[in-house]
Design an enzyme around this catalytic site. Structure first.
Site, PDB file in Angstrom:
ATOM      1  N   HIS A  62      -5.795   4.488  -1.667  1.00 16.19           N
ATOM      2  CA  HIS A  62      -6.255   4.879  -2.996  1.00 16.19           C
ATOM      3  C   HIS A  62      -5.967   3.733  -3.965  1.00 16.19           C
ATOM      4  CE1 HIS A  62      -6.112   9.537  -2.415  1.00 16.19           C
ATOM      5  NE2 HIS A  62      -6.762   8.928  -1.434  1.00 16.19           N
ATOM      6  N   GLU A  64      -4.537   3.641  -6.824  1.00 12.00           N
ATOM      7  CA  GLU A  64      -3.175   3.634  -7.365  1.00 12.00           C
ATOM      8  C   GLU A  64      -2.178   3.067  -6.363  1.00 12.00           C
ATOM      9  OE1 GLU A  64      -5.071   7.596  -8.830  1.00 12.00           O
ATOM     10  OE2 GLU A  64      -5.253   6.257  -7.105  1.00 12.00           O
TER      11      GLU A  64
END
Length: 171
Positions: A62, A64
């Site tokens: 992801h 993040e």
């Protein structure tokens, strides 16, 4: 106002979310769910990333998570206590767990996720009092742009034929 209170500069939030949106566009162009993230320290972007789950064949890739790894390398430590994460979409539970673990000071996101978000959408891991760290959260920065990008992506995905999927229920 006391001098030790942090000043939240909404113009900076707007600017840095623009950087995250640029990363989300990179994901979109790569056929990934268009989520982008940047990490800022002392007013400078130290990490940029976009979703790469399909590209890397890695469920943990992801935006993040990838940005956190980059920021740790820049800082030279796994603790990111004086950093802010900007993400175009509310972090999921996996990302929120990592955010708490690295002790990010603040999280700013654009589009909330009432079904799977872990920064107040479905649950709030970022401010869960039972954990060793809580983050400041700013919600809804450039929300319309973040929402439009995600909605456009999924509308296009729904128009595509399901590649490699059986339609007879034999799977």
């Amino acid at each position: 106002m006391p001098d030790d209170e942090p000043i939240i500069d909404l113009q900076s939030d707007h600017f840095f979310m623009g950087e995250a949106l640029r990363q989300a566009m990179r994901a979109y162009e790569a056929g990934e769910v268009p989520v982008g993230a940047v990490i800022v320290r002392e007013g400078r972007v130290i990490a940029r990333a976009f979703n790469q789950v399909e590209l890397l064949k890695d469920a943990t890739a992801h935006a993040e998570m990838l940005a956190i790894t980059q920021a740790e390398e820049v800082v030279g430590d796994w603790r990111l206590i004086d950093c802010t994460l900007y993400a175009t979409k509310e972090p999921c539970p996996m990302c929120a767990g990592a955010i708490v673990h690295v002790r990010l000071k603040r999280v700013v996101y654009g589009l909330g996720d009432p079904k799977g978000g872990a920064a107040g959408g479905a649950l709030n891991l970022l401010q869960f009092t039972g954990l060793n760290h809580q983050c400041e959260i700013t919600r809804g920065v450039r929300e319309a742009e973040c929402k439009s990008l995600i909605q456009t992506f999924f509308a296009e995905q729904r128009k595509k034929p399901a590649a490699g999927k059986s339609t007879n229920g034999d799977e």
